[in-house]
Structure formats: C-alpha cells, structure tokens
Design a protein around this motif. Structure first.
Motif, PDB file in Angstrom:
ATOM      1  N   ARG A  52       7.841  -6.845  14.893  1.00  0.00           N
ATOM      2  CA  ARG A  52       7.538  -8.415  14.360  1.00  0.00           C
ATOM      3  C   ARG A  52       5.973  -8.224  13.686  1.00  0.00           C
ATOM      4  N   LEU A  53       6.733  -7.172  12.703  1.00  0.00           N
ATOM      5  CA  LEU A  53       5.348  -7.247  11.571  1.00  0.00           C
ATOM      6  C   LEU A  53       5.917  -8.264  10.309  1.00  0.00           C
ATOM      7  N   PRO A  54       5.182  -9.325   9.802  1.00  0.00           N
ATOM      8  CA  PRO A  54       5.910  -9.364   8.562  1.00  0.00           C
ATOM      9  C   PRO A  54       5.657  -8.705   7.193  1.00  0.00           C
ATOM     10  N   ALA A  55       6.638  -8.797   6.705  1.00  0.00           N
ATOM     11  CA  ALA A  55       6.507  -7.353   5.296  1.00  0.00           C
ATOM     12  C   ALA A  55       7.366  -7.647   4.244  1.00  0.00           C
ATOM     13  N   ILE A  56       6.726  -7.724   3.601  1.00  0.00           N
ATOM     14  CA  ILE A  56       6.976  -7.359   1.934  1.00  0.00           C
ATOM     15  C   ILE A  56       7.447  -6.413   1.378  1.00  0.00           C
ATOM     16  N   ARG A  60       9.080  -0.451  -8.013  1.00  0.00           N
ATOM     17  CA  ARG A  60       7.952   0.057  -8.604  1.00  0.00           C
ATOM     18  C   ARG A  60       7.047  -0.766 -10.496  1.00  0.00           C
ATOM     19  N   ASN A  61       8.030  -2.178  -9.767  1.00  0.00           N
ATOM     20  CA  ASN A  61       7.520  -3.133 -11.519  1.00  0.00           C
ATOM     21  C   ASN A  61       6.950  -4.478 -10.018  1.00  0.00           C
ATOM     22  N   GLY A  62       6.328  -4.172  -9.490  1.00  0.00           N
ATOM     23  CA  GLY A  62       6.049  -5.199  -9.158  1.00  0.00           C
ATOM     24  C   GLY A  62       6.865  -6.645  -8.047  1.00  0.00           C
ATOM     25  N   PHE A  63       8.784  -6.115  -8.453  1.00  0.00           N
ATOM     26  CA  PHE A  63       9.247  -7.231  -7.701  1.00  0.00           C
ATOM     27  C   PHE A  63      10.007  -6.837  -6.519  1.00  0.00           C
ATOM     28  N   VAL A  64       9.915  -8.390  -6.075  1.00  0.00           N
ATOM     29  CA  VAL A  64      10.777  -8.531  -4.222  1.00  0.00           C
ATOM     30  C   VAL A  64      12.176  -7.683  -4.442  1.00  0.00           C
ATOM     31  N   VAL A  65      12.083  -6.680  -3.610  1.00  0.00           N
ATOM     32  CA  VAL A  65      13.312  -6.344  -3.228  1.00  0.00           C
ATOM     33  C   VAL A  65      13.349  -6.537  -1.940  1.00  0.00           C
ATOM     34  N   ASP A  66      12.610  -6.762  -0.357  1.00  0.00           N
ATOM     35  CA  ASP A  66      13.039  -7.809   0.395  1.00  0.00           C
ATOM     36  C   ASP A  66      12.576  -7.966   1.131  1.00  0.00           C
ATOM     37  N   ALA A  67      12.153  -9.243   2.146  1.00  0.00           N
ATOM     38  CA  ALA A  67      11.228  -9.376   2.460  1.00  0.00           C
ATOM     39  C   ALA A  67      12.433  -9.758   3.998  1.00  0.00           C
ATOM     40  N   ASN A  68      11.333  -9.384   5.530  1.00  0.00           N
ATOM     41  CA  ASN A  68      11.564  -9.560   7.000  1.00  0.00           C
ATOM     42  C   ASN A  68      11.830 -11.013   6.928  1.00  0.00           C
ATOM     43  N   ARG A  85       8.458 -12.550  -7.228  1.00  0.00           N
ATOM     44  CA  ARG A  85       7.558 -12.492  -7.440  1.00  0.00           C
ATOM     45  C   ARG A  85       6.985 -13.235  -5.788  1.00  0.00           C
ATOM     46  N   LEU A  86       5.700 -12.724  -5.735  1.00  0.00           N
ATOM     47  CA  LEU A  86       5.243 -12.810  -4.325  1.00  0.00           C
ATOM     48  C   LEU A  86       4.322 -14.230  -5.086  1.00  0.00           C
ATOM     49  N   PHE A  87       4.555 -15.351  -4.757  1.00  0.00           N
ATOM     50  CA  PHE A  87       3.290 -16.518  -5.274  1.00  0.00           C
ATOM     51  C   PHE A  87       2.666 -16.991  -4.341  1.00  0.00           C
ATOM     52  N   VAL A  88       1.012 -17.137  -4.549  1.00  0.00           N
ATOM     53  CA  VAL A  88       0.357 -17.861  -3.691  1.00  0.00           C
ATOM     54  C   VAL A  88      -0.933 -18.544  -4.761  1.00  0.00           C
ATOM     55  N   ARG A  89      -0.468 -19.923  -4.272  1.00  0.00           N
ATOM     56  CA  ARG A  89      -1.413 -21.291  -4.645  1.00  0.00           C
ATOM     57  C   ARG A  89      -2.929 -20.818  -5.462  1.00  0.00           C
ATOM     58  N   ASP A  90      -3.399 -20.272  -4.370  1.00  0.00           N
ATOM     59  CA  ASP A  90      -4.956 -20.265  -5.141  1.00  0.00           C
ATOM     60  C   ASP A  90      -5.099 -19.505  -6.040  1.00  0.00           C
ATOM     61  N   PRO A  91      -5.718 -19.892  -6.998  1.00  0.00           N
ATOM     62  CA  PRO A  91      -5.801 -19.076  -8.423  1.00  0.00           C
ATOM     63  C   PRO A  91      -6.374 -18.469  -8.150  1.00  0.00           C
ATOM     64  N   PRO A 142      14.183   6.055  -9.127  1.00  0.00           N
ATOM     65  CA  PRO A 142      14.385   4.634  -8.910  1.00  0.00           C
ATOM     66  C   PRO A 142      14.190   3.802  -9.252  1.00  0.00           C
ATOM     67  N   GLU A 143      15.221   3.068 -10.126  1.00  0.00           N
ATOM     68  CA  GLU A 143      15.052   1.610 -10.200  1.00  0.00           C
ATOM     69  C   GLU A 143      14.532   0.639  -9.664  1.00  0.00           C
ATOM     70  N   GLN A 144      15.297   0.948  -8.215  1.00  0.00           N
ATOM     71  CA  GLN A 144      14.825   0.331  -6.683  1.00  0.00           C
ATOM     72  C   GLN A 144      14.288   0.478  -5.487  1.00  0.00           C
ATOM     73  N   GLU A 145      13.774   1.508  -6.126  1.00  0.00           N
ATOM     74  CA  GLU A 145      12.208   2.536  -5.546  1.00  0.00           C
ATOM     75  C   GLU A 145      11.639   1.647  -4.215  1.00  0.00           C
ATOM     76  N   VAL A 146      11.859   1.085  -2.997  1.00  0.00           N
ATOM     77  CA  VAL A 146      10.696   0.907  -2.954  1.00  0.00           C
ATOM     78  C   VAL A 146       8.898   1.135  -3.084  1.00  0.00           C
ATOM     79  N   ARG A 147       8.327   0.957  -3.920  1.00  0.00           N
ATOM     80  CA  ARG A 147       7.433   1.430  -4.362  1.00  0.00           C
ATOM     81  C   ARG A 147       5.622   1.023  -3.168  1.00  0.00           C
ATOM     82  N   ALA A 148       5.982   0.049  -2.728  1.00  0.00           N
ATOM     83  CA  ALA A 148       4.907  -0.381  -2.311  1.00  0.00           C
ATOM     84  C   ALA A 148       5.236  -1.434  -0.670  1.00  0.00           C
ATOM     85  N   LEU A 149       5.181  -1.447   0.140  1.00  0.00           N
ATOM     86  CA  LEU A 149       5.169  -2.952   1.164  1.00  0.00           C
ATOM     87  C   LEU A 149       3.702  -3.537   1.305  1.00  0.00           C
ATOM     88  N   LEU A 150       4.318  -4.911   1.186  1.00  0.00           N
ATOM     89  CA  LEU A 150       3.133  -6.093   1.712  1.00  0.00           C
ATOM     90  C   LEU A 150       3.207  -6.178   2.757  1.00  0.00           C
TER      91      LEU A 150
END
Length: 230
Positions: A52-56, A60-68, A85-91, A142-150
């Motif tokens: 139950r841990l929200p994760a994205i 490697r280019n910062g694009f979203v590959v998956d979101a649970n 992309r992960l978008f947040v409204r607050d500038p 690889p191009e679709q390698e998961v580089r990070a989790l948010l």
C-alpha cells in the motif's frame, strides 16, 4: 508528569516513528529494485503496491514508466501524470521536482537515497510528500530501464480496509464492519457515530461487539489488527 514533559515525550516518539518508517521504506525500495533488476516479472511499483505504498517508476529520461494503484488514489488536480511526466500544480514545487528529476540523467550519486523530499501543497487538503529513490545504473542501460522510484506520502486520514473483507474475516455484521473501517483510520467512536449517522450509544455497543469478535480489548489493539487485513 508535566505537560512539557508529555509534549517532549510525544515529539521523541514521533521522531522515532519517522526514523523507523524511513528505514522501512528504504528497505522496501531496495527489495523492489532487486526484484525489477532480476526480471522476476514483478515490477518495482507492483511490489510496493502490495504494501500500500504509492509509487511511480521513472526511466532515465524522467518519463513515467509505471504508476501503481496506490498512487492512482493520490492523484488529483494538484498532482497527477500528464504527458508521461509527473505534474504538480504548485509552481515552486514543480521547479524543485524538475530539478530533482533532472539529476537522474547525470552521473550516479554516491548516496542515492539522500535526495531531499519535495513537498507538494494541495488545495483544501494536506500536502503530498514526494521522495525520489534513484537506482544504480548499469553500464549500458536499456531505454525503458527504471532509473528511479517516486513514493508519494499523502498526508491526512487513511482509508480503512474494505468493510466486506473485514466482515467475512471476523464474522461481523455489515454495520459492525462499517464501524470497524472507520475505527481502523484511528477515529474515535464519537466520530464514527457521526459519520454513520447513528447514536453514540449504538456506536459504543457495536464497538463492544467488534472487540468480542476480534478478541481485542482496546482500540489500539483493534486498529493494529484491522490494518493487517488486505
């Protein structure tokens, strides 16, 4: 014990809880990273969704590959996925998040778990704390390698476990199960009575029945038990 001593003790307990949670989350991220790297068929975000841990997941280019599914629950007009992309409204938060994600394209950090969290304000809600957990990069990723989790920590009341499952697990009546769901969020019986539009006496009687059927004696014991129900 004086009021100041009690407040100091509470602060110490909260700090200890934060330390334990950070350690626990770090270990979950490590396990998820290993699972994904070994091609086990279980994505890192799916492994965290089971907890139950929200994760994205980001490439490697910062694009979203998956979101649970847990992350999907958090999304609203203040924070969501837009154009991969992960978008947040607050500038201000958006700028900080972009700067942090941009670091993923640079050389690997020696301490990859030291990135500062980004606090995302929300209209009419408590904020979301976004933490970035970079992975070690292979020499030829690889191009679709998961580089990070948010991971997303949406502050505020937590939803309780499903009433239907609680009812079946502990043989509760539908009314008792609904009450138990609210109690599982940490709400007192008076609040539960207000939400269910029943009298306080009815709520207390139902809670006594729930205690008996779950073999618990205090609300803290009941909450700890109910939170184990998936």
């Amino acid at each position: 014990m004086t009021i100041l001593e009690k407040e100091s003790e509470i602060c110490t307990l909260r700090a200890e809880e934060e330390r334990i949670l950070a350690t626990f989350t770090r270990r979950l991220i490590e396990i998820a990273a290993v699972a994904g790297a070994r091609g086990s068929g279980t994505s890192p975000t799916a492994a965290l969704n089971a907890m139950r841990l929200p994760a994205i997941a980001l490439d490697r280019n910062g694009f979203v590959v998956d979101a649970n599914a847990a992350a999907e629950v958090v999304f609203d007009n203040n924070i969501r996925i837009k154009d991969r992309r992960l978008f947040v409204r607050d500038p201000d938060s958006r700028t900080l998040l972009k700067e942090a994600i941009d670091q993923l394209t640079g050389p690997p950090r020696l301490n990859s778990l030291a990135m500062e969290p980004v606090i995302v304000p929300r209209m009419d809600k408590l904020p979301v704390i976004v933490r970035i957990w970079p992975f070690e990069r292979p020499e030829h990723p690889p191009e679709q390698e998961v580089r990070a989790l948010l991971t997303l920590n949406a502050l505020g009341p937590r939803p309780g476990p499903p009433a239907a499952i609680i009812a079946k697990t502990f043989r509760l009546t539908p009314s008792e199960a609904k009450l138990a769901c609210i109690i599982a969020r940490g709400a007192p019986p008076d609040i539960a009575a207000r939400e269910l539009k029943i009298s306080r006496e009815t709520a207390r009687n139902q809670l006594k029945s729930v205690f008996a059927k779950t073999d618990t004696h205090r609300q803290s014991e009941l909450v700890a038990l109910l939170l184990q129900v998936q």
